[in-house]
Design an enzyme around this catalytic site. Structure first.
Site, mmCIF file in Angstrom:
data_model
loop_
_atom_site.group_PDB
_atom_site.id
_atom_site.type_symbol
_atom_site.label_atom_id
_atom_site.label_comp_id
_atom_site.label_asym_id
_atom_site.label_seq_id
_atom_site.Cartn_x
_atom_site.Cartn_y
_atom_site.Cartn_z
ATOM 1 N N ASN A 165 6.090 -2.223 8.689
ATOM 2 C CA ASN A 165 5.895 -0.984 7.929
ATOM 3 C C ASN A 165 7.220 -0.212 7.933
ATOM 4 O O ASN A 165 8.241 -0.727 8.388
ATOM 5 C CB ASN A 165 4.770 -0.177 8.583
ATOM 6 C CG ASN A 165 4.085 0.780 7.621
ATOM 7 O OD1 ASN A 165 4.716 1.343 6.726
ATOM 8 N ND2 ASN A 165 2.796 0.980 7.793
ATOM 9 N N ASN A 214 -4.081 -0.354 8.512
ATOM 10 C CA ASN A 214 -2.819 0.377 8.628
ATOM 11 C C ASN A 214 -2.752 1.010 10.019
ATOM 12 O O ASN A 214 -3.226 2.116 10.228
ATOM 13 C CB ASN A 214 -2.749 1.435 7.518
ATOM 14 C CG ASN A 214 -1.448 2.208 7.539
ATOM 15 O OD1 ASN A 214 -0.596 1.988 8.407
ATOM 16 N ND2 ASN A 214 -1.288 3.110 6.582
ATOM 17 N N CYS A 273 1.265 3.654 10.359
ATOM 18 C CA CYS A 273 1.795 4.775 9.585
ATOM 19 C C CYS A 273 2.499 5.743 10.539
ATOM 20 O O CYS A 273 1.889 6.239 11.484
ATOM 21 C CB CYS A 273 0.679 5.512 8.845
ATOM 22 S SG CYS A 273 1.300 6.992 8.017
ATOM 23 N N GLY A 302 12.758 0.662 1.772
ATOM 24 C CA GLY A 302 13.806 0.228 0.860
ATOM 25 C C GLY A 302 14.722 -0.788 1.535
ATOM 26 O O GLY A 302 14.533 -1.132 2.711
ATOM 27 N N LYS A 361 -1.367 -4.604 9.711
ATOM 28 C CA LYS A 361 0.020 -4.255 9.385
ATOM 29 C C LYS A 361 0.655 -3.628 10.617
ATOM 30 O O LYS A 361 0.257 -2.547 11.046
ATOM 31 C CB LYS A 361 0.037 -3.281 8.206
ATOM 32 C CG LYS A 361 1.429 -3.072 7.610
ATOM 33 C CD LYS A 361 1.329 -2.283 6.303
ATOM 34 C CE LYS A 361 2.653 -2.209 5.577
ATOM 35 N NZ LYS A 361 2.527 -1.519 4.280
ATOM 36 N N SER A 401 0.825 -1.207 0.000
ATOM 37 C CA SER A 401 0.000 0.000 0.000
ATOM 38 C C SER A 401 0.864 1.265 0.000
ATOM 39 O O SER A 401 1.908 1.317 0.656
ATOM 40 C CB SER A 401 -0.888 0.004 1.240
ATOM 41 O OG SER A 401 -1.707 1.146 1.233
ATOM 42 N N SER A 461 7.130 10.996 3.765
ATOM 43 C CA SER A 461 6.147 11.503 4.704
ATOM 44 C C SER A 461 4.971 12.037 3.896
ATOM 45 O O SER A 461 4.723 13.229 3.814
ATOM 46 C CB SER A 461 6.762 12.614 5.546
ATOM 47 O OG SER A 461 5.768 13.134 6.378
#
Lengths: 306, 251
Positions: A193, A128, A131, A218, A166, A20, A69
């Site tokens: 996450n 989620n 975040c 990454g 998540k 997502s 962000s």
């Protein structure tokens, strides 16, 4: 060779899922990374109301990854259901679609689930609760076992669609959070996450991001996220688990499966290389052939049995 | 249609301080590209650059794209170090393009730094001899010698060491004393674009600006390259832009 996988009862044609926030509303990549080639795609997190997102700059590059962000910028539930989902479904009739829900409160999560349960195209929910970029609705759920437990159990009462949670890597006890989610009936846990991070511009003597901090993604986060997935699987071997964080090649995806994941999300790598999925699938097939594995089940969690 | 294509470097010429003109052969992308579109290049992994680097296209010739790239970091350093014959992966065309300006209308093309790229392309395509194109830099070392560019380009430097003295907007303002375009197109640093917004509204000249923002995906998926809109909210520079009507965005 069978690349099929199952996350609990949820069947995937291959174990790879577009993460997502990295795959837009599923139409942006077009032929460069078609939705139907993925096991499933998770669309951008949706909230009850439109969210414009955070003040720019919203992302920057760091060694082996990036910090974002975005701030859960999204069109809001109404437009998501009226425009984005139908557009996705029309372009991708053969794709498997998962909705990512972003609520600030328990009520907002339930409202989203109630409404989105009516959408035929959606086959699972990913909550989620991790975040790092908004003041509310992100980690205050994800780092709090009681809030997570209540959220999942209330959610399971109102929807028959599988509920995935998540979880954040930014808690001292990710296994504890996964445990309460499992006890409350979560159909799967996604680990993990982005990791809160920042970058400072030494010429301007100030943080690079408009929001000061963001989430690191990454290859930089792969080993840290893998460890959490592994720990969760060790503690909860029956809980369906999805690996997420830092996968940019087949070798890393295989590590998540060996750690106990039934599926693997891929996100930031697609920014760099839209055909990452093609490479990862090819690697997986070759690896399974070389190792004599006939299915994902044959090697899922092998590394956690030691 | 967006294509991922393995490009071959045809030429790479250092034309000014850290400034390179690079031609990359990508037949599939070059047939589709329009002024304003950009491409994203994947720097060699040895560079340590993780993400692709976006560049507006400065022209097309014989199946090659022309790019104007300044060496300012590890990604652009690796790209500007490529030699003819080297391969580099190119994704494009990305983003929107300038409108199709009527051929008989007069354009002023105001560029700063590498922002000149899309304007060189637009200049070629529009081709009205009455068009004027202005390329500004801080000082003469940043700008290429005449031999590398079309003789129709006017230069300007902040320190007056080459061409008109002052920034691009100052020079355009002086031009306005005895001339006037039908449209303005501009690309360059934020200060230049703000100046062009001001100029365009003051003189009521329709203007388009091509914006720059750090990008992750370059495809409209991540919403990382947001620019604030005058009507509120944000647009994505990569997918809704990079070209916007001058008054549309807040800089």
């Amino acid at each position: 060779m069978n690349l099929n996988s199952k996350v609990g009862s949820f069947e995937l044609a291959n174990p790879f899922i577009a993460a997502s926030g990295t795959y837009g509303y599923g139409t942006e990549y077009g032929d460069l990374s078609p939705a139907k080639e993925w096991g499933a795609v998770i669309l951008k997190s949706v909230s009850r109301n439109l969210r414009p997102g955070n003040v720019p700059p919203r992302c920057c590059e760091v060694d082996s990854g990036m910090i974002n962000s975005i701030g859960l910028a999204n069109v809001g539930l109404e437009k998501f259901m009226a425009e984005k989902l139908p557009a996705f479904a029309a372009e991708n009739p053969d794709a498997t679609c998962i909705a990512s829900l972003a609520g600030e409160t328990l009520d907002e999560f339930l409202y989203l689930a109630e409404n989105l349960s009516k959408a035929k195209a959606i086959k699972a929910f990913e909550l989620n609760i991790s975040c790092p970029n908004v003041a509310k609705g992100g980690m205050h759920f994800g780092a709090d076992c009681n809030a997570s437990r209540q959220l999942v159990s209330e959610m399971k009462k109102i929807t028959s669609i599988p509920v995935w949670v998540k979880v954040t890597p930014s808690t001292t006890d990710p296994v504890g959070v996964a445990t309460v989610c499992a006890e409350a009936g979560a159909d799967a846990v996604v680990a993990t996450n982005t990791i809160p991070a920042m970058k400072i511009d030494i010429n301007r003597c100030r943080p690079v991001l408009g929001n000061i901090t963001g989430g690191l993604s990454g290859p930089a986060i792969f080993p840290a996220s893998l460890r959490i997935a592994y720990m969760i699987h060790k503690a909860l071997p029956k809980l369906p688990l999805v690996g997420c964080g830092g996968v940019d090649c087949g070798e890393k995806a295989v590590q998540y499966i060996l750690a106990g994941c039934s599926a693997v999300e891929i996100g930031t790598a697609t920014f760099r290389q839209p055909d990452t999925l093609v490479q990862v699938k090819k690697f997986l097939a070759e690896y399974m052939d070389k190792m004599g594995f006939k299915s994902i089940e044959d090697f899922k969690g092998l590394a956690a049995r030691i | 249609m967006k294509v991922q294509e393995n490009g071959k470097v045809v030429s790479n010429t250092g034309v000014a301080l850290n400034l390179h003109f690079i031609e990359i052969k990508v037949p599939k992308i070059s047939t589709q590209i329009k002024p304003g579109n950009f491409v994203s290049l994947l720097p060699p992994s040895s560079s340590g650059a993780f993400l692709r680097r976006p560049f507006s296209v400065a022209g097309v010739q014989d199946g090659s794209l022309k790019l104007v790239i300044r060496d300012i970091g590890k990604g652009t350093h690796a790209i500007t170090s490529l030699a003819p014959g080297d391969c580099i992966e190119v994704l494009g065309p990305l983003g929107n393009s300038y409108p199709d300006f009527e051929p008989d209308k007069k354009l002023w093309l105001l560029g700063g730094g590498t922002g000149i790229a899309s304007l060189l392309f637009l200049h070629d395509v529009h081709g009205n001899p009455a068009d004027r194109i202005l390329w500004g830099g801080k000082t003469k070392d940043e700008l290429p010698m005449e031999t590398w560019v079309s003789s129709s380009i006017t230069f300007a430097t902040d320190d007056g060491t080459r061409g008109g003295h002052g920034n691009v907007v100052d020079v355009a303002r002086r031009w306005l004393k005895d001339d006037r375009p039908d449209y303005i197109a501009a690309c360059g640093p934020r200060g230049l674009l703000k100046g062009v917004q001001q100029l365009a509204s003051e003189y009521k000249i329709p203007a388009w600006i091509s914006c720059e923002e750090f990008m992750a995906c370059g495809m409209g998926a991540c919403a990382g390259c947001a620019v604030p809109l005058a009507v509120g909210g944000y647009a994505r520079v990569c997918a809704d832009g990079p070209v916007f009507k001058a008054g549309e965005v807040l800089l």
